[in-house]
Design a protein around this motif. Structure first.
Motif, short mmCIF file in Angstrom:
data_model
loop_
_atom_site.label_atom_id
_atom_site.label_comp_id
_atom_site.label_asym_id
_atom_site.label_seq_id
_atom_site.Cartn_x
_atom_site.Cartn_y
_atom_site.Cartn_z
N PRO A 361 0.91 -1.25 -0.05
CA PRO A 361 0.03 -0.17 -0.14
C PRO A 361 0.93 1.26 0.05
N GLU A 362 0.67 2.35 -0.78
CA GLU A 362 1.07 3.43 -0.95
C GLU A 362 0.24 4.51 -0.12
N ASN A 363 0.94 5.15 0.74
CA ASN A 363 0.02 6.40 1.38
C ASN A 363 0.02 7.55 0.25
N MET A 364 -1.08 8.13 0.01
CA MET A 364 -1.50 9.12 -0.93
C MET A 364 -0.87 10.51 -0.77
N GLY A 365 -0.29 10.75 0.51
CA GLY A 365 0.28 12.03 0.96
C GLY A 365 -0.53 13.16 0.93
N ALA A 366 0.15 14.21 1.31
CA ALA A 366 -0.30 15.35 1.61
C ALA A 366 -0.61 16.09 0.23
N PRO A 367 -1.69 16.90 0.21
CA PRO A 367 -2.82 17.15 1.17
C PRO A 367 -4.04 16.44 1.24
N ILE A 368 -4.02 15.07 0.34
CA ILE A 368 -4.88 14.32 0.50
C ILE A 368 -5.15 13.61 1.93
N ASN A 369 -4.19 13.30 2.73
CA ASN A 369 -3.87 12.92 3.64
C ASN A 369 -3.25 13.81 4.66
N LEU A 370 -4.00 13.96 5.92
CA LEU A 370 -3.34 14.79 6.86
C LEU A 370 -3.30 14.32 8.19
N PRO A 371 -2.79 14.79 9.21
CA PRO A 371 -2.76 14.00 10.66
C PRO A 371 -4.00 13.66 11.39
N ASN A 372 -4.95 13.96 10.76
CA ASN A 372 -6.29 13.88 11.26
C ASN A 372 -6.75 12.44 10.55
N ASP A 373 -8.35 12.29 10.40
CA ASP A 373 -8.88 11.32 9.82
C ASP A 373 -9.26 11.53 8.47
N ASP A 374 -8.78 11.12 7.48
CA ASP A 374 -9.08 11.08 5.80
C ASP A 374 -9.47 9.77 5.47
N THR A 375 -10.99 9.95 5.06
CA THR A 375 -11.45 8.37 4.53
C THR A 375 -12.48 8.52 3.57
N PHE A 376 -13.16 7.34 3.21
CA PHE A 376 -14.20 7.52 1.98
C PHE A 376 -13.53 8.08 0.91
N PHE A 377 -12.52 7.52 0.39
CA PHE A 377 -11.93 8.30 -0.71
C PHE A 377 -12.68 7.34 -2.08
N THR A 378 -12.90 8.62 -2.95
CA THR A 378 -13.93 7.68 -4.13
C THR A 378 -13.14 8.74 -5.39
N LEU A 379 -12.69 8.10 -6.46
CA LEU A 379 -12.10 8.57 -7.33
C LEU A 379 -12.67 8.25 -8.80
#
Length: 683
Positions: A361-379
């Motif tokens: 798994p590859e972390n999608m990085g900032a700014p998609i991810n920040l140190p809080n909760d980031d979820t339910f990603f749809t593309l």
């Protein structure tokens, strides 16, 4: 749901009389992650005049978990004396700084605690948080060039909005909301989830949301997890299980039908793919810690689902949830493990067809991810959505739209207010909010082409002969549609252009927004301006004596005979289409007239495709394309004996197949001259 590090620590304190201090109910609620219930229990304790530092510390943790960071930091500071009794005090304090993206403060606070002085379990918590801080430092320092925008107050409120799915045309959205005024109060102290819906207007502005008919239960949690089959099939989470509903031709949703994967544990999310024959889902049934892991099942030839397969390479001791399989086959999911920055991060992976295993798994990085909760990603192509508790939202959790790029091609003309006179050979400069400058120059027709920033303000300055003739603030707004429209004219000396400029872009996974295949800017009715070249400076020379020149007789120059110019067109096609577009009629008519006048000429009508699709399909598609052009020429009076046909499918590209523009050039019918043996010849 899986117990967090802090919750595990709280569980150990519940039975401890040293720290409980009549706070057993508070610790019990926090162990169940019922943060609002815990705060209700703490309210009368905190209202007393005597300061209870332990209660303040617990309240600070609860506010952190509900993303009310200002209140959390206030209580952490007031409860600082409790650190003398409980060294673990500093770990949730540091975590609060991390959630607020104050990475340096998080590490400095964590380092106030020497891990060697802690018990073994507490040491593990210290090192886990330390690693998350380092992950945040790595990803936040190298953000991706994308645009993330809050969906606005018609969707997001002071409460929680998340778990969004979008309609097939991407102009509508279903999501769940936990906010005041919706549903009854659940056991965790918050309103029950309710499924909501909203639509965009023509400029992609969200209209006011409303409850979705048939999914507006007031006494149970419910959330949409997938909308598929042309918006006729909806998967939902309802009261800890997963269900599927079908919409009839009248638009009414049928009753919920339980999915066969449901267990007596927490089944939180599912995603159907592979034409409904495969499903990846999140469930806590396989362990005793109430965590969620990812599983996969497949249908056999009889339609029966296989036993669930635990996806070992994706699951961690932390939570995994919210799987989504994009149209290009990439799996996205949320995880608190791997190299997460704090809460949930979004990761991407692809399955290896040779091994049947998913890639690391590859972390999608900032700014998609920040140190809080980031979820339910749809593309969907270059258009994406996520739910996030990031700072500066309207509420605790909001829904955001992501445009997976931050610059776009723009072209057009600079004209005087008469709409005819070009501003030729002028310098066009774009200055972004962060000081970046982009420049180009108009041609003799006033035409410009350049890459500009999107979804943020920039200053457009036009200079002519060292004089600024236009300076105004603009912003380019991207609308994802089934066409490209990136043309915008600017007018000098009058105010004809609004601040917001709207461009339309086809939504494709491999879209290159800085190099899209569009027609040249039309200059019809525009009179070109000749560029005036400065006269060369001539140095004065000393006079010399003139020598008489004897004129020689020269032979007369006979002009060469110019042969008839012969040019044959290429005809380009839309993706997976074979109809001839009207823009090519004129050139084909010219070719037909030439062939009718020159019966000695023969032409190959060759069909080509891009690299998408199987070879047999592309061979047939190339044949359909050349047939359309062949029939057009014959209908215009060309003798069929002058035409030969052949399909080359994707075998002879004239451009790369890795970009949208390259594939657009490869989808063509090529006309070229041939001899009696069908070999190419040039004239």
């Amino acid at each position: 749901m899986k117990r967090s590090l802090i919750v595990l620590f709280i569980l150990s304190l519940v039975a401890s009389t040293a720290f409980a201090q009549n706070l057993n109910k508070v610790y019990g609620a926090m162990a169940e992650e019922d943060w609002e219930v815990a705060l209700e229990e703490l309210e009368p304790i905190l209202s007393k005049k005597k300061k209870n530092h332990e209660a303040m510390w617990l309240a600070a943790i609860c506010h952190t978990k509900r993303y009310r960071m200002d209140k959390a930091f206030e209580l952490f500071q007031q409860s600082a004396p409790f650190a003398e009794e409980l060294p673990y005090y500093w770990i949730p304090y540091a975590e609060a700084y991390l959630v607020a993206e104050r990475v340096d403060d998080a590490e400095r606070t964590l380092r106030r605690l020497n891990p060697s002085s802690l018990e073994e379990q507490d040491q593990a918590d210290w090192y886990t948080l330390f690693n998350k801080i380092q992950n945040a430092r790595k990803y936040l320092s190298n953000p991706k060039d994308i645009i993330i925008k809050n969906l606005g107050p018609n969707v997001n409120t002071e409460g929680n909005e998340y778990s969004q799915v979008v309609t097939d045309n991407q102009m509508g959205i279903y999501f769940t909301a936990r906010r005041q005024g919706l549903g009854k109060i659940a056991d965790d102290g918050e309103n029950y989830e309710m499924v909501m819906t909203a639509e965009m207007d023509d400029l992609d502005k969200w209209k006011k949301d409303r409850p979705l008919d048939g999914f507006s239960a007031t006494d149970a949690n419910e959330a949409p997890v997938q909308l598929t089959n042309g918006d006729s099939t909806l998967l939902t989470f309802y009261d800890e299980d997963l269900y599927i509903s079908y919409r009839d031709p009248n638009g009414k949703w049928g009753k919920r039908e339980a999915l066969p994967i449901n267990t007596n544990k927490w089944d939180s999310h599912a995603f159907l793919y592979n034409n409904g024959n495969s499903m990846i889902y999140a469930s806590s049934f396989g362990n005793d810690e109430e965590n969620s892991d990812l599983y996969i099942v497949h249908k056999d030839a009889t339609g029966k689902w296989s036993k669930p397969y635990f996806i070992e390479e994706l699951n961690t001791p932390e939570r995994e949830d919210a799987p989504f399989v994009a149209g290009d086959g990439t799996l996205y999911f949320s995880s608190q493990g791997h190299d997460s920055m704090g809460g949930y991060d979004i990761f991407m992976t692809r399955i290896d067809s040779a091994t049947g295993k998913f890639s690391e798994p590859e972390n999608m990085g900032a700014p998609i991810n920040l140190p809080n909760d980031d979820t339910f990603f749809t593309l969907y192509g270059k258009n994406a959505y996520l739910s996030s508790s990031r700072p500066d939202g309207y509420g605790q959790v909001d829904i955001y739209r992501i445009i997976m790029f931050n610059k776009s091609q723009l072209q057009g003309k600079l004209l005087d207010c008469d709409n005819e006179t070009p501003v030729a050979f002028a310098e066009v400069k774009v200055t972004t909010e962060d000081g970046e400058e982009l420049t180009t120059t108009t041609n003799e027709f006033g035409v410009y082409k350049m890459t500009m920033p999107i979804e943020r303000d920039f200053t457009l300055t036009v200079s002519k002969d060292d004089e600024v003739v236009y300076e105004k603030t603009h912003a380019i707004r991207v609308l994802f549609r089934d066409e490209f429209d990136i043309e915008q004219d600017f007018y000098i000396g009058c105010d004809k252009v609004e601040k917001d400029i709207y461009v339309k872009m086809i939504n494709s996974f491999d879209l290159d927004p800085t190099n899209v295949p569009v027609e040249e800017v039309s200059t019809e009715g525009i009179v070109a301006v000749a560029e005036v070249e400065p006269e060369p400076e001539v140095e004065e020379e000393s006079p010399v004596e003139e020598v008489p020149v004897v004129e020689e007789k020269k032979a007369a120059v006979v002009p060469a005979v110019t042969p008839e110019t012969i040019e044959l067109p290429n005809v380009f096609f839309d993706f997976d289409k074979h109809n001839v577009k009207s823009e090519f009629f004129e050139r084909l008519d010219e070719a037909a007239e030439l062939l009718k006048r020159r019966r000695d000429l023969r032409v190959m009508v060759a069909g080509h495709t891009d690299a998408y699709g199987t070879n047999p399909y592309n061979v047939a598609l190339g044949e359909r394309r050349y047939t359309e052009v062949y029939n057009y020429l014959v209908n215009k009076g060309v003798n069929p004996s002058q035409l030969a046909t052949k399909t080359f499918s994707e075998d002879i590209p004239i451009a790369t197949n890795r970009t949208v523009q390259g594939r657009a050039f490869n989808r063509r019918v090529e006309l070229y001259f041939i001899d009696e043996n069908n070999n190419r010849v040039d004239y």
